[in-house]
Write an enzyme that holds these catalytic residues in place. Structure first.
Site, PDB file in Angstrom:
ATOM      1  N   PRO A 127      34.614  51.322  28.100  1.00 38.13           N
ATOM      2  CA  PRO A 127      34.148  50.155  28.829  1.00 38.13           C
ATOM      3  C   PRO A 127      34.921  49.562  29.854  1.00 38.13           C
ATOM      4  CG  PRO A 127      35.696  49.908  26.714  1.00 38.13           C
ATOM      5  CD  PRO A 127      35.209  51.481  26.955  1.00 38.13           C
ATOM      6  N   GLU A 154      41.631  53.944  20.486  1.00 38.57           N
ATOM      7  CA  GLU A 154      41.918  53.161  21.783  1.00 38.57           C
ATOM      8  C   GLU A 154      41.539  54.140  22.988  1.00 38.57           C
ATOM      9  OE1 GLU A 154      42.358  50.060  21.740  1.00 38.57           O
ATOM     10  OE2 GLU A 154      42.128  50.409  19.436  1.00 38.57           O
ATOM     11  N   ARG A 196      15.279  61.891  31.937  1.00 32.34           N
ATOM     12  CA  ARG A 196      13.931  61.557  31.883  1.00 32.34           C
ATOM     13  C   ARG A 196      13.659  61.522  33.436  1.00 32.34           C
ATOM     14  NH1 ARG A 196      13.182  56.113  33.267  1.00 32.34           N
ATOM     15  NH2 ARG A 196      11.209  56.011  32.348  1.00 32.34           N
ATOM     16  N   ASP A 211       9.344  51.679  37.096  1.00 34.09           N
ATOM     17  CA  ASP A 211      10.109  51.202  36.071  1.00 34.09           C
ATOM     18  C   ASP A 211      11.043  50.103  36.545  1.00 34.09           C
ATOM     19  OD1 ASP A 211       9.300  52.908  34.271  1.00 34.09           O
ATOM     20  OD2 ASP A 211      10.819  54.401  34.425  1.00 34.09           O
TER      21      ASP A 211
HETATM   22  N1  SAM Z   1      40.840  50.352  24.040  1.00 32.21           N
HETATM   23  C1  SAM Z   1      39.410  50.521  24.999  1.00 32.21           C
HETATM   24  C2  SAM Z   1      39.354  49.590  25.790  1.00 32.21           C
HETATM   25  O1  SAM Z   1      39.705  48.468  25.478  1.00 32.21           O
HETATM   26  O2  SAM Z   1      38.997  49.808  27.103  1.00 32.21           O
HETATM   27  C3  SAM Z   1      38.367  50.564  23.811  1.00 32.21           C
HETATM   28  C4  SAM Z   1      37.907  51.803  23.181  1.00 32.21           C
HETATM   29  S1  SAM Z   1      36.751  52.014  22.294  1.00 32.21           S
HETATM   30  C5  SAM Z   1      37.112  51.317  20.689  1.00 32.21           C
HETATM   31  C6  SAM Z   1      36.401  53.548  22.046  1.00 32.21           C
HETATM   32  C7  SAM Z   1      35.592  54.442  22.527  1.00 32.21           C
HETATM   33  O3  SAM Z   1      34.171  53.790  22.680  1.00 32.21           O
HETATM   34  C8  SAM Z   1      35.971  54.657  24.058  1.00 32.21           C
HETATM   35  O4  SAM Z   1      36.851  55.536  24.503  1.00 32.21           O
HETATM   36  C9  SAM Z   1      34.540  55.027  24.862  1.00 32.21           C
HETATM   37  O5  SAM Z   1      34.333  56.250  24.639  1.00 32.21           O
HETATM   38  C10 SAM Z   1      33.698  54.143  24.059  1.00 32.21           C
HETATM   39  N2  SAM Z   1      33.160  52.772  24.507  1.00 32.21           N
HETATM   40  C11 SAM Z   1      33.402  51.739  23.834  1.00 32.21           C
HETATM   41  N3  SAM Z   1      32.513  50.828  24.765  1.00 32.21           N
HETATM   42  C12 SAM Z   1      32.131  51.521  25.704  1.00 32.21           C
HETATM   43  C13 SAM Z   1      31.032  51.044  26.552  1.00 32.21           C
HETATM   44  N4  SAM Z   1      30.780  49.580  26.822  1.00 32.21           N
HETATM   45  N5  SAM Z   1      30.837  51.909  27.488  1.00 32.21           N
HETATM   46  C14 SAM Z   1      31.115  53.092  27.405  1.00 32.21           C
HETATM   47  N6  SAM Z   1      31.810  53.513  26.355  1.00 32.21           N
HETATM   48  C15 SAM Z   1      32.433  52.858  25.656  1.00 32.21           C
END
Ligand code: SAM
Length: 290
Positions: A127, A154, A196, A211
């Site tokens: 994220p 995390e 795709r 699209d």
């Molecule tokens: N502690 C991290 C932060 O606040 O940035 C969040 C970790 S999340 C609980 C666990 C995993 O979910 C991340 O390492 C990532 O691989 C994935 N993930 C969660 N949200 C995501 C998003 N919006 N886009 C891409 N990957 C995501």
């Protein structure tokens, strides 16, 4: 040339959708080859642990650098536990030719960006990454080797990506402003959007150039038979057979929807004088009605 995708995860079964529908069909057509790897294969202790407590304190666990480092070394080189892994499609998919093939329309991909750097592309869903866009999907549909590092807890020790930059081009990407439990679903989202666009997967480039996002706008509504359904009619112009009027209606429906739902997109969309005039009139009408 086929695209190779490798995915590293502690939940390899989560990636089963790679074997289904168009992704599965792309595997059968040898347009795509996929390797899914269980990260725990690279864990060296008896408990096969992949995470540890964070330096500096705080809640949750962080995925360990040693385990990820070893996994990404092998995946880049197709060695060790990462050698010779190939998903097979879940069920044989129909090999009927698509409309484009039947009409003899040439399959054209997106222009290749000059890529002197032949290192694989390491995509790290997080994220905290830069937002994934349709432009990324178009660019990455030309890649030969994409690796996804799916974090949990995390996330992954940041040094893994600093180190990985020696043998990969590394991109940390977010699929939206929300937090998932793990990176697997994000990897699938990105892979679907990329695969795709490879010629031969969905059909011709023309078929996805309309699209949403491809021209910077949202696509307007679509309709099919019957003409009347539960008292609701298909817009008359779509039945007119007049291609010019239909094209104009589609453009205006697309502009209208973008203005209503994603006005931010209009700032960077390529708009003609006619588009701008339509949007101004539509906005004036809307403000009178409110
Ligand atoms: N502690 C991290 C932060 O606040 O940035 C969040 C970790 S999340 C609980 C666990 C995993 O979910 C991340 O390492 C990532 O691989 C994935 N993930 C969660 N949200 C995501 C998003 N919006 N886009 C891409 N990957 C995501």
């Amino acid at each position: 040339m086929a695209l190779r995708i490798d995915v590293v995860s502690i939940f390899p079964e989560y990636l089963d959708p790679f074997r289904h529908a168009l992704l599965g069909k792309a595997i059968e057509q040898q347009i795509l080859s996929v390797g899914v790897h269980d990260l725990r294969q690279w864990a060296s202790d008896n408990h096969k642990s992949v995470d540890d407590s964070p330096y500096g304190g705080g809640p949750g666990m962080v995925m360990k650098a040693e385990v990820w480092g070893a996994a990404l070394d092998d995946v880049a080189a197709h060695t060790g536990p990462a050698a010779d892994k190939h998903l097979v499609s879940a069920t044989p998919h129909l090999s009927r030719p698509r409309h484009d093939a039947l009409q003899g329309i040439e399959q054209v991909g997106y222009p290749e960006h000059s890529q002197a750097d032949e290192r694989p592309l390491l995509l790290v869903p997080t994220p905290a990454g830069t937002p994934f866009t349709q432009a990324d999907a178009q660019a990455w549909s030309n890649e030969q080797h994409i690796v996804f590092a799916c974090g949990r807890y995390e996330g992954i020790d940041q040094r893994v990506f600093e180190d990985a930059a020696r043998r990969y081009r590394v991109r940390e990407v977010s699929i939206g402003d929300y937090v998932l439990i793990g990176g697997e679903v994000a990897a699938l989202v990105i892979a679907e959007a990329v695969v795709r666009l490879i010629p031969g997967v969905l059909g011709n480039r023309q078929s996805h150039e309309e699209d949403s996002f491809s021209d910077g706008l949202l696509e307007g509504p679509s309709y099919s038979k019957p003409r009347q359904w539960r008292g609701l009619a298909v817009p008359e112009v779509l039945l007119s057979g007049n291609h010019q009027l239909v094209a104009q209606w589609r453009r205006q429906a697309s502009l209208q929807r973008t203005l209503e739902r994603r006005p931010d997109l209009l700032d960077s969309a390529d708009l003609s004088a006619e588009d701008v005039a339509f949007l101004q009139t539509y906005q004036q009408q809307r403000s009178k009605e409110q």
